[in-house]
Design a protein around this motif. Structure first.
Motif, PDB file in Angstrom:
ATOM      1  N   ARG A  28       0.891  -1.171   0.000  1.00  0.00           N
ATOM      2  CA  ARG A  28       0.000   0.000   0.000  1.00  0.00           C
ATOM      3  C   ARG A  28       0.915   1.202   0.000  1.00  0.00           C
ATOM      4  O   ARG A  28       1.551   1.537   0.981  1.00  0.00           O
ATOM      5  N   PHE A  29       0.919   1.863  -1.165  1.00  0.00           N
ATOM      6  CA  PHE A  29       1.904   2.909  -1.378  1.00  0.00           C
ATOM      7  C   PHE A  29       1.450   4.207  -0.720  1.00  0.00           C
ATOM      8  O   PHE A  29       2.247   4.860  -0.044  1.00  0.00           O
ATOM      9  N   ALA A  30       0.138   4.519  -0.868  1.00  0.00           N
ATOM     10  CA  ALA A  30      -0.397   5.739  -0.249  1.00  0.00           C
ATOM     11  C   ALA A  30      -1.915   5.745  -0.465  1.00  0.00           C
ATOM     12  O   ALA A  30      -2.365   5.492  -1.596  1.00  0.00           O
ATOM     13  N   GLY A  31      -2.700   6.016   0.564  1.00  0.00           N
ATOM     14  CA  GLY A  31      -4.164   6.121   0.432  1.00  0.00           C
ATOM     15  C   GLY A  31      -4.747   4.986  -0.345  1.00  0.00           C
ATOM     16  O   GLY A  31      -4.722   3.825   0.071  1.00  0.00           O
ATOM     17  N   GLU A  32      -5.275   5.309  -1.610  1.00  0.00           N
ATOM     18  CA  GLU A  32      -5.863   4.298  -2.475  1.00  0.00           C
ATOM     19  C   GLU A  32      -4.866   3.818  -3.539  1.00  0.00           C
ATOM     20  O   GLU A  32      -5.266   3.175  -4.509  1.00  0.00           O
ATOM     21  N   GLU A  33      -3.531   4.102  -3.373  1.00  0.00           N
ATOM     22  CA  GLU A  33      -2.494   3.680  -4.334  1.00  0.00           C
ATOM     23  C   GLU A  33      -1.797   2.422  -3.827  1.00  0.00           C
ATOM     24  O   GLU A  33      -1.490   2.294  -2.632  1.00  0.00           O
ATOM     25  N   PHE A  34      -1.529   1.531  -4.787  1.00  0.00           N
ATOM     26  CA  PHE A  34      -0.857   0.262  -4.465  1.00  0.00           C
ATOM     27  C   PHE A  34       0.302   0.069  -5.459  1.00  0.00           C
ATOM     28  O   PHE A  34       0.227   0.496  -6.618  1.00  0.00           O
ATOM     29  N   VAL A  35       1.343  -0.563  -4.985  1.00  0.00           N
ATOM     30  CA  VAL A  35       2.481  -0.952  -5.852  1.00  0.00           C
ATOM     31  C   VAL A  35       2.686  -2.454  -5.706  1.00  0.00           C
ATOM     32  O   VAL A  35       2.787  -2.974  -4.585  1.00  0.00           O
ATOM     33  N   LEU A  36       2.720  -3.136  -6.858  1.00  0.00           N
ATOM     34  CA  LEU A  36       2.953  -4.578  -6.883  1.00  0.00           C
ATOM     35  C   LEU A  36       4.364  -4.833  -7.423  1.00  0.00           C
ATOM     36  O   LEU A  36       4.726  -4.262  -8.462  1.00  0.00           O
ATOM     37  N   VAL A  37       5.129  -5.626  -6.717  1.00  0.00           N
ATOM     38  CA  VAL A  37       6.485  -6.011  -7.174  1.00  0.00           C
ATOM     39  C   VAL A  37       6.432  -7.471  -7.550  1.00  0.00           C
ATOM     40  O   VAL A  37       6.188  -8.353  -6.689  1.00  0.00           O
ATOM     41  N   LEU A  38       6.600  -7.727  -8.849  1.00  0.00           N
ATOM     42  CA  LEU A  38       6.571  -9.101  -9.351  1.00  0.00           C
ATOM     43  C   LEU A  38       8.009  -9.515  -9.644  1.00  0.00           C
ATOM     44  O   LEU A  38       8.647  -9.006 -10.569  1.00  0.00           O
ATOM     45  N   ARG A  39       8.545 -10.421  -8.888  1.00  0.00           N
ATOM     46  CA  ARG A  39       9.947 -10.852  -9.029  1.00  0.00           C
ATOM     47  C   ARG A  39      10.058 -12.014  -9.992  1.00  0.00           C
ATOM     48  O   ARG A  39       9.243 -12.948  -9.955  1.00  0.00           O
ATOM     49  N   ASP A  40      11.069 -11.945 -10.822  1.00  0.00           N
ATOM     50  CA  ASP A  40      11.407 -13.030 -11.755  1.00  0.00           C
ATOM     51  C   ASP A  40      10.193 -13.427 -12.601  1.00  0.00           C
ATOM     52  O   ASP A  40       9.804 -14.607 -12.712  1.00  0.00           O
ATOM     53  N   ILE A  41       9.575 -12.466 -13.268  1.00  0.00           N
ATOM     54  CA  ILE A  41       8.413 -12.722 -14.121  1.00  0.00           C
ATOM     55  C   ILE A  41       8.822 -12.571 -15.573  1.00  0.00           C
ATOM     56  O   ILE A  41       9.717 -11.774 -15.902  1.00  0.00           O
ATOM     57  N   GLN A  42       8.186 -13.352 -16.448  1.00  0.00           N
ATOM     58  CA  GLN A  42       8.447 -13.215 -17.869  1.00  0.00           C
ATOM     59  C   GLN A  42       8.038 -11.821 -18.318  1.00  0.00           C
ATOM     60  O   GLN A  42       6.933 -11.340 -17.986  1.00  0.00           O
ATOM     61  N   THR A  43       8.861 -11.172 -19.095  1.00  0.00           N
ATOM     62  CA  THR A  43       8.606  -9.778 -19.465  1.00  0.00           C
ATOM     63  C   THR A  43       7.310  -9.626 -20.236  1.00  0.00           C
ATOM     64  O   THR A  43       6.540  -8.668 -20.017  1.00  0.00           O
ATOM     65  N   GLU A  44       7.011 -10.562 -21.136  1.00  0.00           N
ATOM     66  CA  GLU A  44       5.813 -10.434 -21.964  1.00  0.00           C
ATOM     67  C   GLU A  44       4.514 -10.636 -21.173  1.00  0.00           C
ATOM     68  O   GLU A  44       3.411 -10.307 -21.635  1.00  0.00           O
ATOM     69  N   LEU A  45       4.642 -11.158 -19.926  1.00  0.00           N
ATOM     70  CA  LEU A  45       3.441 -11.393 -19.125  1.00  0.00           C
ATOM     71  C   LEU A  45       3.073 -10.188 -18.273  1.00  0.00           C
ATOM     72  O   LEU A  45       2.002 -10.155 -17.657  1.00  0.00           O
TER      73      LEU A  45
END
Length: 1015
Positions: A886-903
């Motif tokens: 939860r980055f701020a208020g209604e903002e979220f940041v998702l960190v996807l590790r080792d994911i295929q770039t095209e996905l």
């Protein structure tokens, strides 16, 4: 010293006329004789007996004990320090075939081993007058009666009874002299007697001596001989006198010696007797013993004046009759006679030995003759202090030859290579030819006009002055030795060798050599082998290719071919006559004092040198062992105890407490002991050699236990150390018990035991305290553990609180900025593998659209419920390796590790669609729908050098894509794509990333990819 040398006899001895070849006839005066007395360390000037041991030491029996002599030092052995010595008054000495020395004294017989210096006493109580080894292991002696000593036991010889005094062995018989008869006893005991003449009865007899002429008797009554008929007849001494005779000897060279009262007679083989009187010696030569050692030196024991050593000389001395002994010049006449110029007269010696005076002192005056020249057989010119003087045969006076040179010192009269003669002196150089005296044209170019030497060959004229050496060749004068000490040296001698090698001797700078064809001068001086300087004469022996040199201290020679060895350094010389070999009848160190050119001449196969006491003649074919080596010997190690060292001994173990040592060493040299130099080193202790000159002892203190090797070297002063001989002795300094490992180990054990006891007591004392402390510590520890548990729980809770969002339970912004760098670092470590698999780290920035309306319409609780439901949805859609922040208020940041770039794009679209299709239940029972805007970016960026751009830029790009969606109407997914030409360096300044992207968008190098969720 009262008597420096028997050579002083030359001062006053009237040498018999030179009747037949006197210049080759040997004389007693040719012996090199040296004297030692009490002032030199001898125990007593009354010496009665002499012998030599196997090591080479000379033993002297005096009236004050025994003396061991090495040529330099006397060691004293007396009854006070050797209790088995019968008496200090020694009468006879004998070294037997086993090297055991028998000592006859006035109080009986003793003996000793010269190696161990241990003395024995034998049961003889009266004065010993004679000692004789009749066969190995059996000694006969006279001490009133005749005794035999065999296997250490003393017995009488029963074949002869009564008082006896002297013994002599001849083959297998022994001659025994009693007070009345002379006996001949064979080893089987058979006795034959001879009556003594009345004058020999009851008178002292001092010696029996046998030669090929029979038995001789020397006694107080004179000299007697036993003829073949058995009669004892009196003989006349060589001087026809009748006096007491003390000792007889025929030495190994065949010379005969007779010691008589106040006289010493000597006879060379096939020559007449010569004798030395008390007037000639300076004291009365009463010699009680005459002994020849292993090196053929003759030792003379005097009753009252110490001991003399006589060595056969290889150099002859000649003093013509009625001639001033101070000889200054020599020359050879056209008639093959030797011209001898003394300080006051000039004479001529013929080959048959006859001497004739040519010029007396009244004619010569006080002038010194410097050179001799014969223009014809009847006329002789002399270079003198008063110009050139002419002598004509048949006349007695001298005539000045050149008025222009009268009153000037002339030193050089040398023939011109063509015609005429060169004349040189203090007035410069002149040439005489055809009755004309002409000054040298280049005299003005000479720095010094004082001409000292000159030599003229067909190739060149070379002459020396008091200020350098000059060469005159092809009408050109050249000063030689530029850049060397020769340039300004006083030149004393000059020689041009047949191969044109030039040799020049100087007063202070040694000898200079210019090899033929070379331009480099070689300097021979005391540091590289010159024995003694200044060199005053040079003479070349063309037959043997030897260069003879002389100085005021002696004569030496070298092979001419060896002169070039000076290029490598040292050049050793063969010493013919040194300052220690001969005193030459004058003060020590004086030898060849000739003046001018006439310092040496070759005549009758001998080289003749003028001296202050006559002429010295050295044979051209000189057979002499030059530069013989002298072996050093280690005599004694003195510590708390004395350790005599025998010659074969190689190892000495000292007593436990001997750590301060004085090591006595020497070298057995009796001819020139003062010329010996020593150096020593204690290997294992000294780092270098100690050069100590003539000193013959080494002192060491506080030696540590161990093994050392004491090495000593000896050489003559004209030799190099590399040619020296050595002697060595291993010294073992044992360890005392307190220096052993056992002793130190015991002390260590005792110390350890003491330490252990102290530690044990300290430990025992501390155990109780420790027990009490442990009890208190356990109590406090329990309390601390309880407190720590509570603190840990609180810390864990705090940690969770700091990394979690309290509303949704998601990771918070702080967690993102702590964890994301670690994920990027992990990716970088595996970058090549990840890129090969097409994987990346995706950053998705998501923001709920119009979320403020929900709060305004339904209240904040409804908004919080929606955010919680969105959080649950995002967690359900992500993998376990991913995390939602939860980055701020209604903002979220998702960190996807080792994911295929095209996905990444597909996942972003699906999140947008999933949130838009979800119906959110509110706490009051109402329902509502929400949309979201999504911006995403990947790490690394797909552009040149994208891996060099940090993750912060990727996060900013995702945020910029999100804002682009907002501005485009919301409810969509966007990202920024860059042209392949864009370089990562475009994003160096992360503080202005928006401006840089705007610039790229404007340039068409970047564009937004947007997909709206409404279409």
């Amino acid at each position: 010293m009262k008597h420096i040398s028997l050579l002083l006899l030359l001062l006053s001895a009237v040498i018999t006329s030179f009747s037949v070849n006197s210049y080759t006839q040997q004389s007693v005066y040719d012996f090199d004789i040296k004297h030692w007395g009490s002032s030199d360390g001898l125990a007593n000037n009354s010496v009665r007996a002499i012998t030599q041991d196997a090591q080479g030491y000379i033993w002297l029996g005096t009236q004050s004990g025994l003396n061991r002599f090495d040529g330099m030092q006397f060691e004293h052995f007396t009854k006070e320090n050797r209790r088995h010595l019968a008496s200090n008054a020694i009468t006879r000495l004998l070294t037997d075939s086993s090297d055991y020395i028998w000592v006859g004294t006035k109080a009986g017989l003793s003996g000793f081993d010269p190696l161990t210096l241990e003395f024995d006493r034998y049961q003889i109580l009266s004065e010993v007058t004679s000692l004789l080894e009749v066969q190995p292991g059996e000694i006969w002696l006279t001490a009133d009666s005749l005794f035999r000593v065999k296997d250490g036991k003393v017995s009488r010889v029963e074949a002869i009874r009564g008082q006896v005094s002297q013994l002599e062995r001849v083959d297998n018989t022994v001659w025994v002299l009693s007070a009345e008869k002379l006996y001949r006893v064979d080893l089987q005991g058979n006795v034959e007697s001879f009556n003594l003449p009345p004058e020999l009865r009851q008178t002292p007899v001092y010696d029996l001596y046998h030669t090929e002429k029979g038995l001789h008797i020397a006694g107080e009554a004179g000299f007697y001989h036993l003829d073949p008929d058995g009669n004892i007849a009196k003989c006349q001494l060589p001087d026809q006198s009748n006096t007491a005779v003390y000792k007889l000897l025929r030495d190994s060279r065949g010379n005969s010696w007779i010691s008589a009262h106040r006289k010493l007679f000597h006879k060379h083989p096939k020559q007449d007797w010569q004798h030395i009187t008390g007037d000639e010696l300076g004291s009365y030569p009463w010699f009680s013993d005459i002994y020849e050692d292993k090196e053929q030196n003759i030792w003379l024991a005097s009753f009252s004046d110490g001991v003399y050593r006589a060595s056969a000389g290889h150099i002859r001395r000649v003093v013509p009759t009625d001639t001033d002994p101070v000889i200054r010049s020599v020359g050879v006449s056209p008639d093959d006679t030797l011209i001898i110029a003394s300080q006051s007269s000039v004479g001529e010696m013929r080959p048959d030995g006859r001497y004739q005076q040519l010029i007396d002192s009244s004619a010569l005056g006080a002038s010194t003759v410097y050179d001799i020249y014969w223009p014809d057989p009847q006329q002789m010119w002399l270079a003198t202090d008063d110009g050139v003087q002419r002598f004509s045969r048949g006349e007695t006076g001298l005539v000045s030859r050149f008025s222009a040179l009268a009153g000037f010192t002339v030193r050089v009269l040398q023939p011109h290579a063509g015609q005429g003669v060169w004349i040189g002196g203090v007035m410069g150089l002149y040439h005489y030819q055809d009755d004309t005296l002409t000054p040298f044209a280049l005299n003005d170019q000479l720095e010094s006009r004082n001409i000292t030497v000159l030599q003229h060959t067909a190739e060149q004229l070379v002459f020396g002055t008091t200020r350098g050496l000059y060469q005159y060749q092809q009408q050109t004068l050249k000063r030689l030795g530029v850049g060397t000490a020769l340039y300004n040296s006083y030149v004393t001698a000059l020689k041009i060798l047949p191969d044109q090698t030039l040799v020049a001797a100087t007063l202070d700078d040694g000898v200079f050599v210019l090899p033929a064809g070379s331009q480099q001068w070689l300097n021979w001086h005391s540091s590289n082998g010159l024995p003694h300087s200044p060199v005053v004469s040079l003479q070349f022996d063309a037959q043997q290719q030897l260069l003879w040199l002389s100085s005021n201290k002696g004569i030496f020679r070298i092979a001419a071919a060896d002169l070039t060895a000076l290029q490598q350094g040292n050049l050793p010389a063969q010493e013919v006559l040194g300052p220690y070999d001969r005193q030459l009848g004058t003060v020590p160190g004086r030898c060849c004092n000739g003046a001018g050119h006439a310092k040496v001449v070759y005549w009758q196969q001998q080289y003749w040198f003028p001296t202050l006491k006559g002429l010295v003649a050295a044979p051209q074919q000189l057979e002499h062992r030059f530069n013989r080596k002298v072996e050093p010997v280690i005599k004694l190690v003195q510590g708390q105890q004395r350790y005599p060292v025998a010659s074969p001994q190689q190892r000495l173990v000292l007593e436990l407490d001997d750590r301060n040592l004085t090591i006595h060493y020497s070298a057995l040299e009796f001819v020139k002991p003062n010329a010996l130099k020593f150096r020593y080193q204690l290997q294992g202790f000294d780092q270098q050699w100690h050069e100590v000159g003539e000193r013959r002892e080494a002192v060491y203190t506080n030696l540590t236990p161990g093994r050392f090797v004491f090495a000593v070297q000896s050489r003559f002063d004209n030799e190099q150390w590399r040619d020296a001989h050595s002697a060595s002795l291993e010294l073992v300094v044992p360890k005392r018990f307190d220096e052993t490992l056992v002793y130190r180990g015991l002390w260590l054990l005792l110390a350890l035991f003491g330490i252990y006891a102290v530690l044990w007591l300290m430990r025992r004392n501390s155990l109780y305290q420790q027990h009490q402390l442990e009890r208190l510590v356990r109590q406090r520890t329990q309390e601390l553990e309880n407190s720590n548990l509570k603190l840990n729980e609180l810390n864990e809770q705090l940690t969770l609180l700091t990394h979690k969002d309290s509303l949704t339970g998601l990771r918070n912004r702080r967690f993102l900025f702590e964890q994301l760098p670690k994920d990027i670092e992990h990716f970088q470590r595996n970058r090549e593998s990840m890129l090969a698999q097409g994987k990346c780290v995706a950053l998705i920035h998501l923001d709920l659209d119009n979320f403020k309306q929900v709060n305004d319409q339904y209240g904040n609780s409804a908004g919080d419920s929606c955010i919680q439901q969105v959080a649950g949805l995002l967690i359900r859609e992500t993998r376990g390796s991913d995390y939602v922040v939860r980055f701020a208020g209604e903002e979220f940041v998702l960190v996807l590790r080792d994911i295929q770039t095209e996905l990444v794009a597909q996942f972003s679209y699906r999140l947008n669609e999933l949130i838009g299709n979800t119906v959110f239940s509110l706490p009051d029972g109402h329902r509502t729908r929400l949309t979201c805007s999504v911006g995403y970016a990947v790490y690394p960026l797909n552009l040149l050098g994208g891996q060099l751009i940090n993750w912060e830029i990727s996060l900013q790009l995702a945020e910029m894509a999100l804002y682009h969606v907002k501005h485009a109407g919301k409810n969509g997914v966007a990202c920024i794509e860059f042209d392949q030409q864009v370089d990562a360096f475009e994003f160096e300044d992360s503080a202005h990333i928006e401006a840089q992207v705007e610039r790229l968008l404007a340039a068409g190098l970047a564009h937004f990819v947007l997909q709206n969720g409404n279409h």
